[in-house]
Design a protein around this motif. Structure first.
Motif, PDB file in Angstrom:
ATOM      1  N   THR A 159       0.842  -1.199   0.000  1.00 55.21           N
ATOM      2  CA  THR A 159       0.000   0.000   0.000  1.00 55.21           C
ATOM      3  C   THR A 159       0.878   1.249   0.000  1.00 55.21           C
ATOM      4  N   GLU A 160       0.241   2.398  -0.155  1.00 54.12           N
ATOM      5  CA  GLU A 160       0.967   3.669  -0.116  1.00 54.12           C
ATOM      6  C   GLU A 160       1.598   3.913   1.254  1.00 54.12           C
ATOM      7  N   GLN A 161       1.074   3.264   2.304  1.00 47.98           N
ATOM      8  CA  GLN A 161       1.619   3.390   3.654  1.00 47.98           C
ATOM      9  C   GLN A 161       2.660   2.309   3.935  1.00 47.98           C
ATOM     10  N   ASP A 162       3.080   1.601   2.899  1.00 54.44           N
ATOM     11  CA  ASP A 162       4.065   0.519   2.980  1.00 54.44           C
ATOM     12  C   ASP A 162       3.586  -0.688   3.788  1.00 54.44           C
ATOM     13  N   ASP A 163       2.268  -0.890   3.876  1.00 48.02           N
ATOM     14  CA  ASP A 163       1.732  -2.140   4.416  1.00 48.02           C
ATOM     15  C   ASP A 163       1.978  -3.204   3.351  1.00 48.02           C
ATOM     16  N   VAL A 164       2.494  -4.371   3.754  1.00 49.75           N
ATOM     17  CA  VAL A 164       2.834  -5.429   2.806  1.00 49.75           C
ATOM     18  C   VAL A 164       1.995  -6.665   3.087  1.00 49.75           C
ATOM     19  N   THR A 165       1.344  -7.176   2.058  1.00 52.11           N
ATOM     20  CA  THR A 165       0.639  -8.449   2.138  1.00 52.11           C
ATOM     21  C   THR A 165       1.366  -9.415   1.223  1.00 52.11           C
ATOM     22  N   SER A 166       1.844 -10.534   1.794  1.00 53.06           N
ATOM     23  CA  SER A 166       2.588 -11.542   1.026  1.00 53.06           C
ATOM     24  C   SER A 166       1.811 -12.849   1.044  1.00 53.06           C
ATOM     25  N   TRP A 167       1.756 -13.507  -0.082  1.00 52.21           N
ATOM     26  CA  TRP A 167       1.153 -14.825  -0.163  1.00 52.21           C
ATOM     27  C   TRP A 167       2.238 -15.854   0.156  1.00 52.21           C
ATOM     28  N   GLU A 168       1.948 -16.759   1.072  1.00 56.85           N
ATOM     29  CA  GLU A 168       2.926 -17.784   1.455  1.00 56.85           C
ATOM     30  C   GLU A 168       3.120 -18.811   0.354  1.00 56.85           C
ATOM     31  N   GLU A 169       2.027 -19.200  -0.280  1.00 50.45           N
ATOM     32  CA  GLU A 169       2.088 -20.221  -1.322  1.00 50.45           C
ATOM     33  C   GLU A 169       2.395 -19.579  -2.669  1.00 50.45           C
ATOM     34  N   PRO A 170       3.344 -20.136  -3.398  1.00 50.34           N
ATOM     35  CA  PRO A 170       3.647 -19.591  -4.731  1.00 50.34           C
ATOM     36  C   PRO A 170       2.566 -19.974  -5.740  1.00 50.34           C
ATOM     37  N   PHE A 171       2.621 -19.337  -6.888  1.00 53.34           N
ATOM     38  CA  PHE A 171       1.653 -19.562  -7.959  1.00 53.34           C
ATOM     39  C   PHE A 171       2.365 -20.185  -9.156  1.00 53.34           C
ATOM     40  N   ALA A 172       1.709 -21.124  -9.819  1.00 50.33           N
ATOM     41  CA  ALA A 172       2.301 -21.801 -10.982  1.00 50.33           C
ATOM     42  C   ALA A 172       2.544 -20.821 -12.128  1.00 50.33           C
ATOM     43  N   THR A 173       1.631 -19.856 -12.293  1.00 50.32           N
ATOM     44  CA  THR A 173       1.790 -18.860 -13.361  1.00 50.32           C
ATOM     45  C   THR A 173       1.549 -17.462 -12.788  1.00 50.32           C
ATOM     46  N   ASP A 174       2.075 -16.473 -13.479  1.00 52.89           N
ATOM     47  CA  ASP A 174       1.836 -15.100 -13.042  1.00 52.89           C
ATOM     48  C   ASP A 174       0.363 -14.731 -13.200  1.00 52.89           C
ATOM     49  N   LYS A 175      -0.301 -15.330 -14.171  1.00 48.61           N
ATOM     50  CA  LYS A 175      -1.734 -15.066 -14.356  1.00 48.61           C
ATOM     51  C   LYS A 175      -2.543 -15.608 -13.182  1.00 48.61           C
ATOM     52  N   ASP A 176      -2.145 -16.770 -12.648  1.00 45.27           N
ATOM     53  CA  ASP A 176      -2.810 -17.312 -11.461  1.00 45.27           C
ATOM     54  C   ASP A 176      -2.688 -16.337 -10.289  1.00 45.27           C
ATOM     55  N   ALA A 177      -1.508 -15.749 -10.126  1.00 44.06           N
ATOM     56  CA  ALA A 177      -1.294 -14.782  -9.044  1.00 44.06           C
ATOM     57  C   ALA A 177      -2.196 -13.562  -9.243  1.00 44.06           C
ATOM     58  N   TRP A 178      -2.225 -13.037 -10.458  1.00 47.74           N
ATOM     59  CA  TRP A 178      -3.057 -11.869 -10.760  1.00 47.74           C
ATOM     60  C   TRP A 178      -4.529 -12.167 -10.493  1.00 47.74           C
ATOM     61  N   GLU A 179      -4.988 -13.342 -10.911  1.00 49.66           N
ATOM     62  CA  GLU A 179      -6.392 -13.706 -10.693  1.00 49.66           C
ATOM     63  C   GLU A 179      -6.699 -13.833  -9.201  1.00 49.66           C
ATOM     64  N   GLU A 180      -5.742 -14.317  -8.415  1.00 44.78           N
ATOM     65  CA  GLU A 180      -5.920 -14.391  -6.957  1.00 44.78           C
ATOM     66  C   GLU A 180      -6.037 -12.988  -6.361  1.00 44.78           C
ATOM     67  N   PHE A 181      -5.217 -12.059  -6.830  1.00 44.69           N
ATOM     68  CA  PHE A 181      -5.314 -10.675  -6.372  1.00 44.69           C
ATOM     69  C   PHE A 181      -6.699 -10.106  -6.677  1.00 44.69           C
ATOM     70  N   LEU A 182      -7.161 -10.283  -7.919  1.00 35.38           N
ATOM     71  CA  LEU A 182      -8.481  -9.772  -8.304  1.00 35.38           C
ATOM     72  C   LEU A 182      -9.589 -10.422  -7.482  1.00 35.38           C
ATOM     73  N   ALA A 183      -9.479 -11.728  -7.236  1.00 36.43           N
ATOM     74  CA  ALA A 183     -10.486 -12.435  -6.442  1.00 36.43           C
ATOM     75  C   ALA A 183     -10.506 -11.906  -5.005  1.00 36.43           C
ATOM     76  N   THR A 184      -9.331 -11.599  -4.452  1.00 36.75           N
ATOM     77  CA  THR A 184      -9.260 -11.051  -3.101  1.00 36.75           C
ATOM     78  C   THR A 184      -9.918  -9.672  -3.055  1.00 36.75           C
ATOM     79  N   CYS A 185      -9.675  -8.851  -4.061  1.00 36.87           N
ATOM     80  CA  CYS A 185     -10.319  -7.533  -4.131  1.00 36.87           C
ATOM     81  C   CYS A 185     -11.833  -7.667  -4.250  1.00 36.87           C
ATOM     82  N   GLU A 186     -12.271  -8.628  -5.038  1.00 35.25           N
ATOM     83  CA  GLU A 186     -13.712  -8.855  -5.234  1.00 35.25           C
ATOM     84  C   GLU A 186     -14.367  -9.325  -3.931  1.00 35.25           C
TER      85      GLU A 186
END
Length: 86
Positions: free
Chosen positions: A43-70
């Motif tokens: 975030t702009e306040q330097d809050d960091v959210t890290s996912w512990e589990e890696p993603f097979a593809t960068d698209k999987d990671a992006w879709e997880e981000f969008l799903a979390t926002c939704e």
């Protein structure tokens, strides 16, 4: 002095804005590898959210981000402390 690991950043990485809140989505892996992708949201306040589990593809990671926002809203990243997501 240890050599700094070079990272490859996904084309999905970058700023994301919703409802007046801007976060930086960073999807990355060691450069020159086929390793799984890691994701952090900063975030702009330097809050960091890290996912512990890696993603097979960068698209999987992006879709997880969008799903979390939704599901939880972009404000869910404004925790004020470092957060890890499973």
């Amino acid at each position: 002095m240890p050599k700094k690991l070079k990272l490859e950043h996904s084309e999905f990485s970058g700023e994301f804005e919703d409802g007046g809140i801007t976060v930086l989505v960073d999807i990355f892996r060691p450069a020159g590898t086929n390793n799984d992708w890691q994701m952090e949201v900063v975030t702009e306040q330097d809050d960091v959210t890290s996912w512990e589990e890696p993603f097979a593809t960068d698209k999987d990671a992006w879709e997880e981000f969008l799903a979390t926002c939704e599901k939880d809203g972009i404000r869910s990243f404004l925790e004020g402390e470092e957060t890890q997501v499973h």
